[in-house]
Design a protein around this motif. Structure first.
Motif, PDB file in Angstrom:
ATOM      1  N   GLU A  74       0.726  -1.307  -0.063  1.00  0.00           N
ATOM      2  CA  GLU A  74      -0.030   0.029   0.116  1.00  0.00           C
ATOM      3  C   GLU A  74       0.901   1.221  -0.203  1.00  0.00           C
ATOM      4  O   GLU A  74       0.686   2.344  -0.725  1.00  0.00           O
ATOM      5  N   PHE A  97       0.548   4.141  -2.651  1.00  0.00           N
ATOM      6  CA  PHE A  97       0.401   5.611  -2.550  1.00  0.00           C
ATOM      7  C   PHE A  97       1.547   6.473  -3.442  1.00  0.00           C
ATOM      8  O   PHE A  97       1.226   7.464  -3.946  1.00  0.00           O
ATOM      9  N   PHE A  98       2.688   6.047  -3.261  1.00  0.00           N
ATOM     10  CA  PHE A  98       3.782   6.848  -4.050  1.00  0.00           C
ATOM     11  C   PHE A  98       3.689   6.707  -5.412  1.00  0.00           C
ATOM     12  O   PHE A  98       3.810   7.765  -6.031  1.00  0.00           O
ATOM     13  N   GLN A 152       0.880   6.406  -7.064  1.00  0.00           N
ATOM     14  CA  GLN A 152      -0.093   7.335  -7.462  1.00  0.00           C
ATOM     15  C   GLN A 152       0.318   8.742  -7.632  1.00  0.00           C
ATOM     16  O   GLN A 152      -0.070   9.195  -8.530  1.00  0.00           O
ATOM     17  N   LEU A 153       1.039   9.001  -6.538  1.00  0.00           N
ATOM     18  CA  LEU A 153       1.616  10.403  -6.616  1.00  0.00           C
ATOM     19  C   LEU A 153       2.658  10.695  -7.901  1.00  0.00           C
ATOM     20  O   LEU A 153       2.697  11.687  -8.310  1.00  0.00           O
ATOM     21  N   LYS A 154       3.418   9.573  -8.187  1.00  0.00           N
ATOM     22  CA  LYS A 154       4.372   9.738  -9.321  1.00  0.00           C
ATOM     23  C   LYS A 154       3.601   9.583 -10.723  1.00  0.00           C
ATOM     24  O   LYS A 154       4.446   9.364 -11.518  1.00  0.00           O
TER      25      LYS A 154
END
Lengths: 314, 271
Positions: free
Chosen positions: A109, A113-114, A116-118
């Motif tokens: 997870e 999360f990272f 998604q940000l990238k």
């Protein structure tokens, strides 16, 4: 027939990371005090210095996390404080010193999360975990991770999205020796793919044989930049030659050594150590060879990066 | 601005509050309080059981006006300073995300959790009461729920602002509690004191406008003015000109109270 390089006469490609007169003052504290630094494409570059030397502050400025008091930093040709830097960030991976992740998320997870940000697909996450040897812990919460596992997860996060430039701040903190070896093997693989890697460390022995070039930082300034070899030569530090001899030959050998251009002689239980300047190394070794038969072993100790480092930072 | 980045941050904040059962706990608190007030609110008068929606709402308003600002401030005070203190802020900011996107995502995620708890908690009570209520009364109750959500959003915005300004979590919690004391406990007393000291000679006209300078008072006026039966029970509300008491106008003021602290927080965060 001499061939002429097609690149002859052309200017060198611009450095991937270019810092010009970078200064960061916190009140009266000069955390970074006039740094000029060029890091070339595909380099494995080490930034070493004591805690508080200014490495992390310089790193954060290179990532555009804090603005320099003065000076300019360009990453891939783009000023870190400029509008276009968001696009560069997509190609940059960062592992902060003592990385802190979210305890309530699982390893997978966390990466999602990272990702998604990238703007990276979720499908890249299991591979990234695999690459740092955490596939078995993908479904476990970070709360249960050891220090080393967190560090690896942080590294996996930095690798998401195939970054062109990696900033790794004290990346081997908390890793055991085996993991450190694997880590540097991964870095060599990345360098082979053309990734530029900048890492900091205060454990000099660990990085001295592993980086292409390094910069020594102390009290906010870059004291020296170059290959380990170049720095050693520049410093012209004396080296040690250890000579192992039979105890019965001790006195006669010491008498011979006393004739040589050495600056110090230390007697130990089973050996004698002599210190000599770099340019007298060969004459000394040749003279020792004449001892013939009485000499059981000979070992040359080059100055370590540590000696170079302390030479510069003191 | 990239919506995807905002949504990623907001989604994480929201699901964190779902997973750690924060949303469930707050919703349960609201439900229990609302049911207790609806059924036992008149116990002092010797009557037990549901009486009227108006008195229920009036009692709920006086409860919610303390509770929701506190919950919102506790929810948001460490949004940024918490990440900073833990050491995860640098990593977040190294991502391709702007500071505004991060701040907005944090706010929207937390606001979503708070709004969800509020609507679920009070909504459950509306379902229970639905058979005993007329449509008009239900609408009043929904108005109360909506204004409760807005009240929470306004104080959450203040909390996020605190989380940007504070240098550590301890200070942030202190600042949050101070804001709660000021807006919920002290503000009205100061206004009343000022009125009494000046014998009402000065400030009588600006008094209603000063009430708008406190989101908690805006919330109170929004709800009390819509209830004919209880309007006269509240001294403060009676001095309030009806022209200012338009729900849409008060709603706009609330939106201002949501936007302004966020704007200040963004300005500060960028520095």
């Amino acid at each position: 027939m001499a061939s002429i390089s097609p690149d002859a006469g052309k200017t060198a490609p611009p450095p991937v990371i270019a810092a010009r007169q970078v200064v960061k003052h916190y009140g009266r504290v000069h955390a970074v005090d006039g740094v000029d630094l060029d890091i070339e494409h595909g380099e494995l570059f080490g930034l070493i210095g004591h805690n508080g030397a200014g490495k992390s502050t310089l790193f954060k400025m290179m990532l555009g996390l804090i603005p320099p008091t003065s000076g300019e930093i360009r990453i891939a040709g783009t000023a870190v404080t400029g509008k276009g830097f968001r696009a560069v960030r997509r190609r940059v991976g960062y592992l902060p010193e003592n990385v802190v992740l979210y305890d309530n998320l699982t390893g997978l997870e966390t990466l999602q999360f990272f990702a998604q940000l990238k703007g990276v697909a979720y499908s890249a996450c299991p591979n990234a975990l695999e690459r740092v040897g955490l596939a078995h812990a993908a479904k476990r919460r970070v709360r249960e991770y050891s220090k080393g596992m967190r560090q690896r997860l942080g590294f996996a996060q930095a690798l998401l999205g195939k970054p062109q430039i990696l900033f790794l701040d004290e990346p081997t903190n908390g890793l055991d020796p085996e993991a450190i070896r694997e880590f540097y093997a991964t870095l060599r693989g990345l360098r082979a793919e053309g990734v530029t890697v900048v890492l900091t460390s205060h454990i000099l022995s660990e990085i001295q044989e592993r980086v292409d070039r390094l910069a020594i930082m102390a009290t906010g300034k870059i004291r020296a930049v170059g290959t380990v070899q170049a720095l050693r030569e520049e410093m012209d530090l004396p080296l040690w030659i250890d000579v192992r001899i039979a105890p019965s030959d001790f006195d006669s050998v010491r008498a011979v050594l006393g004739q040589l251009p050495v600056s110090a002689i230390e007697a130990h239980d089973d050996r004698v150590s002599v210190r000599c300047a770099r340019d007298t190394k060969m004459p000394v070794i040749e003279a020792l060879a004449a001892l013939d038969g009485r000499l059981l072993d000979l070992h040359v100790r080059e100055p370590s990066l540590e000696d170079v480092f302390f030479g510069f930072s003191d | 601005m990239e919506i995807a980045q905002v949504a990623t941050i907001a989604g994480k904040e929201f699901w964190d509050r779902i997973r750690n059962r924060w949303v469930l706990a707050v919703a349960a608190v609201f439900t229990v309080f609302a049911l207790a007030i609806a059924y036992f609110g008149g116990a002092q008068q010797g009557a037990v059981g549901f009486r009227s929606i108006e008195f229920t709402i009036a009692s709920l308003v006086s409860l919610v006006i303390y509770l929701i600002p506190l919950i919102a401030l506790v929810l948001g005070f460490d949004a940024i300073v918490g990440e900073r203190e833990r050491g995860s802020l640098d990593l977040l900011l190294s991502m391709p995300i702007t500071r505004f996107e991060l701040l907005l995502g944090k706010y929207l995620g937390l606001a979503g959790a708070l709004a969800f708890s509020t609507v679920a908690g009070f909504g459950l009570v509306a379902l229970v009461l639905a058979t005993q209520l007329e449509l008009n009364a239900l609408l009043h109750y929904f108005g109360f729920m909506l204004s409760s959500v807005l009240l929470g959003m306004a104080f959450l915005s203040l909390a996020v602002m605190v989380s940007v300004f504070a240098t550590d979590r301890t200070r942030a919690s202190g600042m949050a509690i101070a804001l709660w004391f000021f807006f919920v406990l002290v503000f009205d007393l100061l206004l009343l004191g000022a009125l009494v000291v000046t014998s009402g000679q000065y400030g009588g006209e600006i008094f209603p406008y000063l009430l708008l300078a406190n989101p908690a008072d805006v919330f109170r006026i929004l709800n009390i003015f819509s209830l004919e039966d209880v309007r006269t029970l509240y001294g403060l509300a009676t001095v309030f000109p009806a022209a200012l008491a338009e729900p849409w106008l008060l709603g706009l003021v609330m939106l201002g109270w949501i936007a302004a602290p966020l704007a200040i927080a963004t300005w500060r965060f960028r520095k």
